[in-house]
Design a protein around this motif. Structure first.
Motif, PDB file in Angstrom:
ATOM      1  N   LEU A   1       6.677  20.751 -18.145  1.00 28.58           N
ATOM      2  CA  LEU A   1       7.710  19.943 -18.802  1.00 28.58           C
ATOM      3  C   LEU A   1       9.093  20.528 -18.484  1.00 28.58           C
ATOM      4  CD1 LEU A   1       6.184  19.480 -22.382  1.00 28.58           C
ATOM      5  CD2 LEU A   1       6.331  17.747 -20.584  1.00 28.58           C
ATOM      6  N   PRO A   2      10.148  19.734 -18.642  1.00 29.05           N
ATOM      7  CA  PRO A   2      11.490  20.280 -18.448  1.00 29.05           C
ATOM      8  C   PRO A   2      11.995  21.056 -19.663  1.00 29.05           C
ATOM      9  CG  PRO A   2      11.631  17.933 -18.902  1.00 29.05           C
ATOM     10  CD  PRO A   2      10.166  18.256 -18.787  1.00 29.05           C
ATOM     11  N   PHE A   3      11.136  21.279 -20.628  1.00 28.19           N
ATOM     12  CA  PHE A   3      11.471  22.057 -21.822  1.00 28.19           C
ATOM     13  C   PHE A   3      10.194  22.708 -22.336  1.00 28.19           C
ATOM     14  CE2 PHE A   3      10.970  17.563 -22.922  1.00 28.19           C
ATOM     15  CZ  PHE A   3       9.883  17.610 -23.780  1.00 28.19           C
TER      16      PHE A   3
ATOM     17  N   SER B   1       4.678  14.153 -22.216  1.00 27.03           N
ATOM     18  CA  SER B   1       4.826  14.135 -20.756  1.00 27.03           C
ATOM     19  C   SER B   1       5.353  12.792 -20.273  1.00 27.03           C
ATOM     20  CB  SER B   1       3.493  14.455 -20.086  1.00 27.03           C
ATOM     21  OG  SER B   1       3.056  15.764 -20.413  1.00 27.03           O
ATOM     22  N   ASN B   2       4.841  11.710 -20.849  1.00 23.08           N
ATOM     23  CA  ASN B   2       5.315  10.371 -20.467  1.00 23.08           C
ATOM     24  C   ASN B   2       6.782  10.183 -20.813  1.00 23.08           C
ATOM     25  OD1 ASN B   2       2.861   9.574 -19.400  1.00 23.08           O
ATOM     26  ND2 ASN B   2       2.147   8.647 -21.294  1.00 23.08           N
ATOM     27  N   MET B   3       7.179  10.616 -22.011  1.00 28.44           N
ATOM     28  CA  MET B   3       8.588  10.491 -22.409  1.00 28.44           C
ATOM     29  C   MET B   3       9.493  11.301 -21.494  1.00 28.44           C
ATOM     30  SD  MET B   3       9.322  10.420 -26.496  1.00 28.44           S
ATOM     31  CE  MET B   3      11.083  10.420 -26.170  1.00 28.44           C
ATOM     32  N   ALA B   4       9.004  12.451 -21.058  1.00 27.80           N
ATOM     33  CA  ALA B   4       9.816  13.346 -20.231  1.00 27.80           C
ATOM     34  C   ALA B   4       9.759  12.970 -18.761  1.00 27.80           C
ATOM     35  CB  ALA B   4       9.354  14.786 -20.416  1.00 27.80           C
ATOM     36  N   GLY B   5       8.924  11.983 -18.411  1.00 32.02           N
ATOM     37  CA  GLY B   5       8.761  11.629 -17.009  1.00 32.02           C
ATOM     38  C   GLY B   5       8.130  12.750 -16.200  1.00 32.02           C
ATOM     39  N   ALA B   6       7.311  13.570 -16.874  1.00 32.17           N
ATOM     40  CA  ALA B   6       6.696  14.733 -16.229  1.00 32.17           C
ATOM     41  C   ALA B   6       5.278  14.371 -15.810  1.00 32.17           C
ATOM     42  CB  ALA B   6       6.691  15.928 -17.185  1.00 32.17           C
ATOM     43  N   ASP B   7       5.147  13.828 -14.601  1.00 34.91           N
ATOM     44  CA  ASP B   7       3.831  13.405 -14.144  1.00 34.91           C
ATOM     45  C   ASP B   7       3.050  14.540 -13.504  1.00 34.91           C
ATOM     46  OD1 ASP B   7       5.359  13.663 -11.883  1.00 34.91           O
ATOM     47  OD2 ASP B   7       4.966  11.656 -11.086  1.00 34.91           O
TER      48      ASP B   7
END
Length: 330
Positions: A289-291, A138-144
Protein backbone atom coordinates in the motif's frame (compact mmCIF):
# COMPACT_ATOMS: atom_id res chain seq x y z
CA UNK A 1 9.04 10.50 15.36
CA UNK A 2 5.56 9.17 14.62
CA UNK A 3 2.82 11.74 14.03
CA UNK A 4 -0.75 10.51 13.59
CA UNK A 5 -2.08 6.95 13.69
CA UNK A 6 -5.73 6.39 12.81
CA UNK A 7 -7.77 3.56 14.31
CA UNK A 8 -11.21 2.70 12.93
CA UNK A 9 -13.38 0.85 15.41
CA UNK A 10 -14.74 -1.90 13.16
CA UNK A 11 -17.91 -3.70 14.17
CA UNK A 12 -19.08 -2.10 17.42
CA UNK A 13 -21.14 -5.17 18.32
CA UNK A 14 -17.85 -7.07 18.60
CA UNK A 15 -14.74 -6.52 20.72
CA UNK A 16 -13.05 -3.94 18.46
CA UNK A 17 -13.87 -0.85 20.55
CA UNK A 18 -12.91 -2.63 23.77
CA UNK A 19 -9.50 -3.87 22.61
CA UNK A 20 -8.82 -0.49 21.00
CA UNK A 21 -9.29 1.43 24.24
CA UNK A 22 -7.46 -1.16 26.33
CA UNK A 23 -4.55 -1.06 23.88
CA UNK A 24 -4.41 2.73 23.95
CA UNK A 25 -4.42 2.70 27.75
CA UNK A 26 -1.41 0.39 27.63
CA UNK A 27 0.47 2.06 24.78
CA UNK A 28 -0.36 5.78 24.66
CA UNK A 29 2.20 6.68 27.30
CA UNK A 30 5.07 5.04 25.43
CA UNK A 31 5.77 8.03 23.15
CA UNK A 32 4.26 11.18 21.65
CA UNK A 33 2.19 9.51 18.93
CA UNK A 34 -1.23 11.06 18.43
CA UNK A 35 -4.22 8.84 17.74
CA UNK A 36 -7.38 9.52 15.77
CA UNK A 37 -10.21 7.15 16.67
CA UNK A 38 -12.76 6.97 13.88
CA UNK A 39 -16.03 5.76 15.33
CA UNK A 40 -18.96 6.46 17.65
CA UNK A 41 -17.98 9.08 20.24
CA UNK A 42 -20.78 8.25 22.68
CA UNK A 43 -19.98 4.57 22.67
CA UNK A 44 -16.29 5.29 23.28
CA UNK A 45 -16.99 7.55 26.24
CA UNK A 46 -19.34 5.00 27.78
CA UNK A 47 -16.84 2.20 27.28
CA UNK A 48 -14.00 4.34 28.63
CA UNK A 49 -15.95 4.89 31.83
CA UNK A 50 -17.17 1.30 32.08
CA UNK A 51 -13.65 -0.09 31.79
CA UNK A 52 -12.24 2.55 34.19
CA UNK A 53 -9.52 3.48 31.70
CA UNK A 54 -9.68 7.25 32.22
CA UNK A 55 -8.49 8.03 28.70
CA UNK A 56 -8.67 11.69 27.77
CA UNK A 57 -10.54 12.10 24.46
CA UNK A 58 -10.77 15.26 22.36
CA UNK A 59 -13.08 16.00 19.43
CA UNK A 60 -11.10 16.15 16.20
CA UNK A 61 -11.14 19.31 14.10
CA UNK A 62 -7.79 19.07 12.33
CA UNK A 63 -4.16 17.99 12.66
CA UNK A 64 -3.21 21.07 14.69
CA UNK A 65 -5.38 20.01 17.63
CA UNK A 66 -3.69 19.96 21.02
CA UNK A 67 -3.86 16.61 22.81
CA UNK A 68 -3.02 12.96 22.24
CA UNK A 69 -6.23 10.99 21.60
CA UNK A 70 -8.99 12.32 19.35
CA UNK A 71 -12.34 11.03 18.16
CA UNK A 72 -13.88 11.68 14.76
CA UNK A 73 -17.55 10.74 14.71
CA UNK A 74 -18.65 11.04 11.10
CA UNK A 75 -22.07 9.37 11.35
CA UNK A 76 -25.13 11.70 11.32
CA UNK A 77 -26.30 10.42 14.70
CA UNK A 78 -25.27 8.11 17.51
CA UNK A 79 -25.62 4.40 16.87
CA UNK A 80 -28.52 2.74 18.72
CA UNK A 81 -27.60 1.08 21.99
CA UNK A 82 -27.77 -2.68 22.48
CA UNK A 83 -27.42 -3.56 18.82
CA UNK A 84 -27.53 -7.27 18.09
CA UNK A 85 -24.28 -8.90 16.90
CA UNK A 86 -23.71 -8.12 13.25
CA UNK A 87 -26.53 -5.56 13.07
CA UNK A 88 -26.73 -3.71 9.72
CA UNK A 89 -26.29 -0.35 11.48
CA UNK A 90 -22.95 -1.57 12.86
CA UNK A 91 -21.92 -2.98 9.47
CA UNK A 92 -22.72 0.26 7.63
CA UNK A 93 -20.81 2.29 10.21
CA UNK A 94 -17.79 -0.02 10.00
CA UNK A 95 -17.59 0.45 6.22
CA UNK A 96 -17.96 4.24 6.52
CA UNK A 97 -15.19 4.42 9.13
CA UNK A 98 -12.92 2.21 7.04
CA UNK A 99 -13.44 4.41 4.00
CA UNK A 100 -12.77 7.58 6.01
CA UNK A 101 -9.51 6.27 7.50
CA UNK A 102 -8.28 5.07 4.12
CA UNK A 103 -9.01 8.43 2.51
CA UNK A 104 -7.19 10.26 5.30
CA UNK A 105 -4.13 8.08 4.69
CA UNK A 106 -4.32 8.79 0.97
CA UNK A 107 -4.54 12.51 1.79
CA UNK A 108 -1.43 12.17 4.01
CA UNK A 109 -3.36 13.25 7.09
CA UNK A 110 -2.34 10.05 8.88
CA UNK A 111 1.00 8.25 9.04
CA UNK A 112 -0.80 4.93 9.18
CA UNK A 113 -4.07 3.23 10.02
CA UNK A 114 -5.16 0.31 12.16
CA UNK A 115 -8.42 -1.50 11.56
CA UNK A 116 -10.39 -3.22 14.31
CA UNK A 117 -12.25 -6.41 13.31
CA UNK A 118 -15.36 -6.44 11.13
CA UNK A 119 -17.78 -9.20 10.16
CA UNK A 120 -17.71 -9.82 6.41
CA UNK A 121 -21.02 -11.67 6.39
CA UNK A 122 -22.90 -8.85 8.12
CA UNK A 123 -21.35 -6.24 5.79
CA UNK A 124 -22.43 -8.23 2.74
CA UNK A 125 -25.92 -8.71 4.20
CA UNK A 126 -26.10 -4.93 4.69
CA UNK A 127 -25.72 -4.51 0.93
CA UNK A 128 -22.00 -3.89 0.41
CA UNK A 129 -19.80 -5.67 -2.12
CA UNK A 130 -17.09 -6.77 0.30
CA UNK A 131 -14.37 -9.42 0.27
CA UNK A 132 -12.36 -8.18 3.23
CA UNK A 133 -10.78 -5.08 4.71
CA UNK A 134 -7.47 -5.77 2.97
CA UNK A 135 -9.15 -5.92 -0.43
CA UNK A 136 -11.36 -2.89 0.31
CA UNK A 137 -8.39 -0.73 1.30
CA UNK A 138 -6.28 -1.94 -1.63
CA UNK A 139 -9.07 -1.11 -4.09
CA UNK A 140 -9.51 2.38 -2.64
CA UNK A 141 -5.77 2.97 -2.81
CA UNK A 142 -5.50 1.63 -6.36
CA UNK A 143 -2.91 -0.84 -5.06
CA UNK A 144 -3.29 -3.82 -7.35
CA UNK A 145 0.04 -5.27 -6.20
CA UNK A 146 -0.66 -5.53 -2.49
CA UNK A 147 -0.19 -8.68 -0.42
CA UNK A 148 -1.30 -9.89 2.99
CA UNK A 149 1.27 -10.66 5.68
CA UNK A 150 0.50 -12.18 9.06
CA UNK A 151 3.15 -12.14 11.76
CA UNK A 152 3.40 -13.03 15.42
CA UNK A 153 5.75 -14.47 18.03
CA UNK A 154 5.78 -17.01 20.82
CA UNK A 155 6.58 -16.46 24.50
CA UNK A 156 10.31 -16.69 23.69
CA UNK A 157 10.04 -13.87 21.16
CA UNK A 158 10.56 -16.17 18.16
CA UNK A 159 8.80 -14.60 15.18
CA UNK A 160 6.93 -16.22 12.34
CA UNK A 161 6.11 -14.09 9.28
CA UNK A 162 3.87 -15.37 6.49
CA UNK A 163 2.88 -13.77 3.17
CA UNK A 164 -0.03 -15.30 1.26
CA UNK A 165 0.07 -15.90 -2.50
CA UNK A 166 -3.75 -16.27 -2.46
CA UNK A 167 -5.98 -14.90 0.27
CA UNK A 168 -9.72 -15.45 0.74
CA UNK A 169 -10.18 -18.12 -1.91
CA UNK A 170 -12.18 -21.37 -1.53
CA UNK A 171 -9.79 -24.28 -1.21
CA UNK A 172 -11.12 -25.95 -4.35
CA UNK A 173 -10.26 -22.81 -6.37
CA UNK A 174 -6.71 -22.27 -5.08
CA UNK A 175 -4.99 -24.19 -7.88
CA UNK A 176 -6.96 -22.28 -10.51
CA UNK A 177 -6.26 -18.90 -8.89
CA UNK A 178 -2.58 -19.55 -8.20
CA UNK A 179 -0.36 -18.02 -10.89
CA UNK A 180 3.33 -17.45 -11.34
CA UNK A 181 2.74 -13.70 -11.17
CA UNK A 182 0.99 -14.00 -7.78
CA UNK A 183 3.75 -16.13 -6.32
CA UNK A 184 6.41 -13.72 -7.63
CA UNK A 185 4.53 -10.78 -6.13
CA UNK A 186 4.28 -12.51 -2.75
CA UNK A 187 8.02 -13.29 -2.80
CA UNK A 188 8.92 -9.71 -3.71
CA UNK A 189 6.66 -8.27 -1.01
CA UNK A 190 8.01 -10.75 1.53
CA UNK A 191 11.60 -9.71 0.80
CA UNK A 192 10.73 -6.00 0.98
CA UNK A 193 8.93 -6.48 4.29
CA UNK A 194 12.18 -7.66 5.86
CA UNK A 195 13.83 -4.45 4.69
CA UNK A 196 10.94 -2.36 6.04
CA UNK A 197 11.25 -4.11 9.40
CA UNK A 198 14.98 -3.43 9.53
CA UNK A 199 15.91 -7.14 9.65
CA UNK A 200 19.57 -7.96 8.94
CA UNK A 201 18.63 -10.27 6.05
CA UNK A 202 15.64 -11.13 3.86
CA UNK A 203 15.74 -14.90 3.35
CA UNK A 204 12.44 -16.07 1.90
CA UNK A 205 11.20 -19.68 1.99
CA UNK A 206 8.41 -20.73 -0.37
CA UNK A 207 5.88 -23.48 0.33
CA UNK A 208 4.79 -25.96 -2.26
CA UNK A 209 1.08 -26.27 -2.90
CA UNK A 210 0.76 -30.04 -2.83
CA UNK A 211 1.75 -32.66 -0.24
CA UNK A 212 5.53 -33.22 -0.31
CA UNK A 213 5.75 -30.28 -2.74
CA UNK A 214 4.25 -32.46 -5.45
CA UNK A 215 6.77 -35.36 -5.31
CA UNK A 216 8.24 -34.41 -8.68
CA UNK A 217 4.82 -34.16 -10.29
CA UNK A 218 3.40 -37.38 -8.85
CA UNK A 219 1.15 -35.51 -6.38
CA UNK A 220 0.45 -32.43 -8.47
CA UNK A 221 2.26 -30.30 -11.03
CA UNK A 222 1.79 -26.75 -9.69
CA UNK A 223 5.27 -26.78 -8.17
CA UNK A 224 6.73 -27.49 -11.62
CA UNK A 225 4.52 -25.18 -13.70
CA UNK A 226 3.90 -22.25 -11.31
CA UNK A 227 5.89 -22.14 -8.07
CA UNK A 228 9.40 -23.10 -9.21
CA UNK A 229 9.34 -20.71 -12.20
CA UNK A 230 8.34 -17.91 -9.80
CA UNK A 231 11.18 -18.78 -7.42
CA UNK A 232 13.70 -18.88 -10.25
CA UNK A 233 12.46 -15.56 -11.65
CA UNK A 234 12.93 -13.94 -8.24
CA UNK A 235 16.42 -15.42 -7.90
CA UNK A 236 17.29 -13.69 -11.15
CA UNK A 237 16.23 -10.45 -9.41
CA UNK A 238 18.88 -11.21 -6.76
CA UNK A 239 16.36 -12.07 -4.05
CA UNK A 240 17.42 -14.56 -1.38
CA UNK A 241 14.58 -17.00 -2.03
CA UNK A 242 14.45 -20.77 -1.61
CA UNK A 243 11.99 -23.56 -2.40
CA UNK A 244 9.40 -24.75 -3.02
CA UNK A 245 9.53 -26.90 0.10
CA UNK A 246 6.97 -29.31 1.57
CA UNK A 247 4.94 -27.10 3.88
CA UNK A 248 4.59 -29.72 6.60
CA UNK A 249 8.35 -29.62 7.31
CA UNK A 250 9.20 -26.07 6.26
CA UNK A 251 7.66 -24.23 9.20
CA UNK A 252 9.86 -26.18 11.61
CA UNK A 253 12.99 -24.76 9.96
CA UNK A 254 11.52 -21.27 9.68
CA UNK A 255 10.72 -21.27 13.37
CA UNK A 256 14.29 -22.35 14.11
CA UNK A 257 15.48 -19.21 12.33
CA UNK A 258 16.75 -20.64 9.04
CA UNK A 259 14.46 -18.27 7.11
CA UNK A 260 12.98 -14.85 7.85
CA UNK A 261 9.63 -15.06 6.09
CA UNK A 262 7.47 -17.71 4.42
CA UNK A 263 5.39 -17.44 1.27
CA UNK A 264 2.37 -19.72 1.63
CA UNK A 265 0.19 -20.73 -1.28
CA UNK A 266 -3.18 -20.43 0.46
CA UNK A 267 -4.80 -19.03 3.58
CA UNK A 268 -4.81 -21.92 6.04
CA UNK A 269 -1.44 -23.29 4.92
CA UNK A 270 0.18 -20.16 6.30
CA UNK A 271 -2.14 -19.10 9.07
CA UNK A 272 -2.57 -22.36 10.97
CA UNK A 273 1.09 -22.42 12.11
CA UNK A 274 1.09 -18.64 12.62
CA UNK A 275 -1.91 -18.77 14.93
CA UNK A 276 -0.49 -21.80 16.70
CA UNK A 277 2.44 -19.76 18.00
CA UNK A 278 1.02 -16.22 17.97
CA UNK A 279 -2.70 -16.52 18.54
CA UNK A 280 -2.92 -13.67 21.05
CA UNK A 281 -0.42 -11.28 19.44
CA UNK A 282 -0.81 -11.92 15.71
CA UNK A 283 -0.85 -8.95 13.34
CA UNK A 284 -2.22 -8.50 9.84
CA UNK A 285 -0.02 -6.17 7.77
CA UNK A 286 -1.01 -5.14 4.24
CA UNK A 287 2.11 -4.99 2.07
CA UNK A 288 2.33 -2.82 -1.03
CA UNK A 289 0.00 0.00 0.00
CA UNK A 290 1.12 3.63 -0.32
CA UNK A 291 0.63 3.92 3.45
CA UNK A 292 0.87 1.75 6.57
CA UNK A 293 -2.06 -0.47 7.49
CA UNK A 294 -2.07 -3.07 10.26
CA UNK A 295 -4.81 -4.83 12.20
CA UNK A 296 -5.17 -7.35 15.00
CA UNK A 297 -5.34 -10.90 13.73
CA UNK A 298 -8.65 -11.90 15.28
CA UNK A 299 -12.33 -11.53 14.62
CA UNK A 300 -15.25 -9.78 16.26
CA UNK A 301 -15.63 -12.40 19.03
CA UNK A 302 -19.34 -11.73 19.51
CA UNK A 303 -19.45 -14.38 22.24
CA UNK A 304 -17.42 -12.23 24.66
CA UNK A 305 -18.31 -8.74 23.40
CA UNK A 306 -19.51 -6.37 26.11
CA UNK A 307 -18.14 -8.47 28.97
CA UNK A 308 -14.90 -6.52 29.45
CA UNK A 309 -12.70 -9.63 29.19
CA UNK A 310 -11.27 -9.25 25.66
CA UNK A 311 -7.48 -9.57 25.40
CA UNK A 312 -5.95 -6.47 23.73
CA UNK A 313 -2.55 -8.07 23.01
CA UNK A 314 -3.10 -8.33 19.26
CA UNK A 315 -4.27 -4.72 19.00
CA UNK A 316 -1.28 -3.56 21.06
CA UNK A 317 0.99 -5.46 18.68
CA UNK A 318 -0.74 -3.88 15.66
CA UNK A 319 -0.24 -0.40 17.11
CA UNK A 320 3.40 -1.07 17.88
CA UNK A 321 4.09 -2.40 14.39
CA UNK A 322 2.40 0.60 12.77
CA UNK A 323 4.56 2.95 14.84
CA UNK A 324 7.72 0.95 14.12
CA UNK A 325 7.07 1.14 10.38
CA UNK A 326 6.18 4.84 10.55
CA UNK A 327 9.49 5.61 12.29
CA UNK A 328 11.41 3.88 9.50
CA UNK A 329 9.43 5.51 6.71
CA UNK A 330 11.54 7.77 4.45
Amino acid sequence: MVGWIGICLGDVTGIGPEVTLKALAAEAGADDTRYLLIGDAGLLQKLNQGLNLNLDFHPYSGPRNGGRIFVHDLMPGALPENLKPGAPEAANAAVAWLKDATQRCLNHELDGMITAPVNKESIIRAGHAFVGQTEFISNMAGADRSAMMLLGHDDRDRWLRVVLATTHVPLKAVSEKLTQAKVELAIERAAQSCVDLGLPRARVAVCGLNPHAGEGGELGTEEITVVTPAVEACKRKNLDVHGPFPADALFHYVFKGDYDVVVAMYHDQGLVPLKMIGFENGINWTLGLPFIRTSPDHGTAYNIAGRGIANPSSMIAAIRLAKQLARRKP
